[in-house]
Design a protein around this motif. Structure first.
Motif, PDB file in Angstrom:
ATOM      1  N   ALA A  57     -12.562   5.666   9.067  1.00 43.38           N
ATOM      2  CA  ALA A  57     -11.469   5.292  10.134  1.00 43.38           C
ATOM      3  C   ALA A  57      -9.940   4.734   9.571  1.00 43.38           C
ATOM      4  O   ALA A  57      -9.127   4.376  10.311  1.00 43.38           O
ATOM      5  CB  ALA A  57     -11.916   4.018  10.966  1.00 43.38           C
ATOM      6  N   GLY A  58      -9.775   5.068   8.336  1.00 46.42           N
ATOM      7  CA  GLY A  58      -8.428   5.150   7.586  1.00 46.42           C
ATOM      8  C   GLY A  58      -8.198   3.448   7.461  1.00 46.42           C
ATOM      9  O   GLY A  58      -6.949   3.257   7.177  1.00 46.42           O
ATOM     10  N   GLU A  59      -9.015   2.556   7.533  1.00 49.65           N
ATOM     11  CA  GLU A  59      -8.939   0.904   7.401  1.00 49.65           C
ATOM     12  C   GLU A  59      -9.140   0.507   6.053  1.00 49.65           C
ATOM     13  O   GLU A  59     -10.345   0.963   5.422  1.00 49.65           O
ATOM     14  CB  GLU A  59      -9.808   0.383   8.325  1.00 49.65           C
ATOM     15  N   HIS A  60      -8.167  -0.140   5.470  1.00 51.55           N
ATOM     16  CA  HIS A  60      -8.114  -0.804   4.123  1.00 51.55           C
ATOM     17  C   HIS A  60      -8.242  -1.982   4.195  1.00 51.55           C
ATOM     18  O   HIS A  60      -7.851  -2.880   5.028  1.00 51.55           O
ATOM     19  CB  HIS A  60      -6.617  -0.281   3.361  1.00 51.55           C
ATOM     20  N   PHE A  61      -8.996  -2.471   3.124  1.00 47.42           N
ATOM     21  CA  PHE A  61      -9.327  -3.982   2.749  1.00 47.42           C
ATOM     22  C   PHE A  61      -8.600  -4.506   1.613  1.00 47.42           C
ATOM     23  O   PHE A  61      -8.830  -5.669   1.489  1.00 47.42           O
ATOM     24  CB  PHE A  61     -10.816  -4.213   2.835  1.00 47.42           C
ATOM     25  N   THR A  62      -8.114  -3.606   0.820  1.00 44.66           N
ATOM     26  CA  THR A  62      -7.480  -4.316  -0.302  1.00 44.66           C
ATOM     27  C   THR A  62      -6.010  -4.058  -0.547  1.00 44.66           C
ATOM     28  O   THR A  62      -5.438  -4.474  -1.622  1.00 44.66           O
ATOM     29  CB  THR A  62      -8.073  -3.703  -1.610  1.00 44.66           C
ATOM     30  N   ARG A  63      -5.392  -3.610   0.593  1.00 45.42           N
ATOM     31  CA  ARG A  63      -4.104  -3.727   0.224  1.00 45.42           C
ATOM     32  C   ARG A  63      -3.546  -4.776   0.588  1.00 45.42           C
ATOM     33  O   ARG A  63      -3.942  -6.086   0.948  1.00 45.42           O
ATOM     34  CB  ARG A  63      -3.680  -2.985   1.671  1.00 45.42           C
ATOM     35  N   ARG A  64      -2.231  -4.949   0.102  1.00 41.12           N
ATOM     36  CA  ARG A  64      -1.260  -6.206   0.086  1.00 41.12           C
ATOM     37  C   ARG A  64      -0.137  -5.698   0.861  1.00 41.12           C
ATOM     38  O   ARG A  64       0.631  -4.799   0.407  1.00 41.12           O
ATOM     39  CB  ARG A  64      -1.002  -6.559  -1.510  1.00 41.12           C
ATOM     40  N   GLN A  65       0.129  -6.678   1.797  1.00 42.55           N
ATOM     41  CA  GLN A  65       1.446  -6.147   2.578  1.00 42.55           C
ATOM     42  C   GLN A  65       2.870  -6.980   2.009  1.00 42.55           C
ATOM     43  O   GLN A  65       3.806  -6.582   2.160  1.00 42.55           O
ATOM     44  CB  GLN A  65       1.545  -6.707   4.088  1.00 42.55           C
ATOM     45  N   LEU A  66       2.471  -7.943   1.290  1.00 38.53           N
ATOM     46  CA  LEU A  66       3.876  -8.914   0.954  1.00 38.53           C
ATOM     47  C   LEU A  66       4.549  -8.174  -0.033  1.00 38.53           C
ATOM     48  O   LEU A  66       5.815  -8.036   0.151  1.00 38.53           O
ATOM     49  CB  LEU A  66       3.239 -10.211   0.257  1.00 38.53           C
ATOM     50  N   PRO A  67       3.975  -7.349  -0.963  1.00 32.57           N
ATOM     51  CA  PRO A  67       5.033  -6.838  -1.900  1.00 32.57           C
ATOM     52  C   PRO A  67       5.940  -5.429  -1.006  1.00 32.57           C
ATOM     53  O   PRO A  67       7.032  -5.264  -1.535  1.00 32.57           O
ATOM     54  CB  PRO A  67       4.083  -6.067  -2.906  1.00 32.57           C
ATOM     55  N   LEU A  68       5.366  -4.981  -0.185  1.00 26.72           N
ATOM     56  CA  LEU A  68       5.947  -3.847   0.651  1.00 26.72           C
ATOM     57  C   LEU A  68       7.078  -4.695   1.485  1.00 26.72           C
ATOM     58  O   LEU A  68       8.265  -3.958   1.811  1.00 26.72           O
ATOM     59  CB  LEU A  68       4.984  -3.205   1.781  1.00 26.72           C
ATOM     60  N   VAL A  69       6.818  -5.803   2.109  1.00 26.96           N
ATOM     61  CA  VAL A  69       7.886  -6.619   2.859  1.00 26.96           C
ATOM     62  C   VAL A  69       8.941  -7.019   1.799  1.00 26.96           C
ATOM     63  O   VAL A  69      10.048  -6.806   2.100  1.00 26.96           O
ATOM     64  CB  VAL A  69       7.263  -7.853   3.252  1.00 26.96           C
ATOM     65  N   THR A  70       8.694  -7.286   0.893  1.00 24.55           N
ATOM     66  CA  THR A  70       9.775  -7.727  -0.154  1.00 24.55           C
ATOM     67  C   THR A  70      10.537  -6.634  -0.540  1.00 24.55           C
ATOM     68  O   THR A  70      11.682  -6.561  -0.931  1.00 24.55           O
ATOM     69  CB  THR A  70       9.204  -8.478  -1.610  1.00 24.55           C
ATOM     70  N   ALA A  71       9.858  -5.529  -1.036  1.00 24.99           N
ATOM     71  CA  ALA A  71      10.369  -4.440  -1.494  1.00 24.99           C
ATOM     72  C   ALA A  71      11.220  -3.634  -0.329  1.00 24.99           C
ATOM     73  O   ALA A  71      12.419  -3.058  -0.762  1.00 24.99           O
ATOM     74  CB  ALA A  71       9.343  -3.181  -1.843  1.00 24.99           C
ATOM     75  N   ALA A  72      10.795  -4.001   0.871  1.00 26.43           N
ATOM     76  CA  ALA A  72      11.853  -3.457   1.945  1.00 26.43           C
ATOM     77  C   ALA A  72      13.166  -4.430   2.108  1.00 26.43           C
ATOM     78  O   ALA A  72      14.033  -3.940   3.008  1.00 26.43           O
ATOM     79  CB  ALA A  72      11.213  -3.437   3.392  1.00 26.43           C
ATOM     80  N   GLY A  73      13.185  -5.371   1.443  1.00 21.61           N
ATOM     81  CA  GLY A  73      14.542  -6.391   1.356  1.00 21.61           C
ATOM     82  C   GLY A  73      14.261  -7.346   2.408  1.00 21.61           C
ATOM     83  O   GLY A  73      15.303  -7.937   2.529  1.00 21.61           O
ATOM     84  N   PHE A  74      13.172  -7.712   2.780  1.00 24.77           N
ATOM     85  CA  PHE A  74      13.030  -8.811   3.519  1.00 24.77           C
ATOM     86  C   PHE A  74      13.164 -10.251   2.804  1.00 24.77           C
ATOM     87  O   PHE A  74      12.697 -10.258   1.696  1.00 24.77           O
ATOM     88  CB  PHE A  74      11.788  -8.960   4.316  1.00 24.77           C
ATOM     89  N   GLU A  75      13.492 -11.263   3.436  1.00 24.82           N
ATOM     90  CA  GLU A  75      13.461 -12.545   2.780  1.00 24.82           C
ATOM     91  C   GLU A  75      12.391 -13.189   3.323  1.00 24.82           C
ATOM     92  O   GLU A  75      11.952 -13.330   4.631  1.00 24.82           O
ATOM     93  CB  GLU A  75      14.793 -13.231   2.833  1.00 24.82           C
TER      94      GLU A  75
END
Length: 209
Positions: free
Chosen positions: A172-190
């Motif tokens: 199903a393409g579903e991941h359980f070990t991903r981390r979203q926070l590094p992607l959010v900060t890398a995108a330039g969000f505070e």
């Protein structure tokens, strides 16, 4: 935005959610109580103004949004979207619910005050692309609100998550070990607020563009 020619990974996710749409609400109800409890309310309480919900699914967040928001929802799966539209009608919620791909939103730049995404970045094939799209459609100073299951901070739990992924990613393409926070900060969000719960397997994020 109509999804006419998805790539292989997106097509796999699309098939999975179209297949599961009719039973999704029953399946998720148990996990909502014991794992994600209060998460949807947490997101909706922080939503303001023109709100875009990415991967709105069957519309389980609809009942929680405060009065006064203007709501748009995007969903890859037509079967899930049909349920969300019925739910909006039953609740009397006026929302623009449309088919679309989180990785390529057919929406103007800087057109929303808040973007919400609940329990979906775990299954989007390219989450960094989706987060970049969320940032693109947010006004300067706009809010990004995320809820998802992520890789645990406790090694035994993380190992179990990794094993589970051997099945869920393939089917199903579903991941359980991903981390979203590094992607959010890398995108330039505070980062404004961040909470981790349930042995670090659930994360809530409130970020600002």
């Amino acid at each position: 935005m109509s999804v006419t020619a998805p790539d292989d990974e997106t097509a796999k996710v699309l098939r999975a959610w179209n297949t599961q749409a009719a039973v999704y609400d029953r399946q998720i109800a148990f996990f909502e109580r014991i794992w994600f409890g209060g998460g949807r309310e947490w997101l909706a309480a922080r939503a303001r103004g023109r709100v875009l919900e990415v991967a709105i699914g069957t519309g389980l967040n609809l009942r929680h949004y405060p009065d006064g928001v203007t709501l748009t929802g995007v969903e890859l799966s037509p079967a899930m979207l049909a349920i969300a539209r019925r739910r909006a009608a039953d609740l009397g919620v006026d929302a623009d619910l449309r088919e679309g791909n989180a990785e390529a939103l057919s929406l103007p730049d800087e057109s929303f005050d808040t973007v919400v995404c609940a329990l979906s970045l775990c299954g989007i094939p390219r989450p960094a692309a989706a987060i970049a799209e969320m940032r693109r459609v947010l006004v300067p100073g706009g809010r990004l609100l995320l809820l998802d299951h992520i890789g645990s901070t406790w090694p035994p739990v993380r190992a179990a998550q990794w094993l589970l992924e051997r099945v869920t990613i393939r089917t199903a393409g579903e991941h359980f070990t991903r981390r979203q926070l590094p992607l959010v900060t890398a995108a330039g969000f505070e980062i404004v607020e961040r909470e981790r719960r349930k042995a670090g397997t659930v994360e809530r994020i409130h970020a600002r563009k």
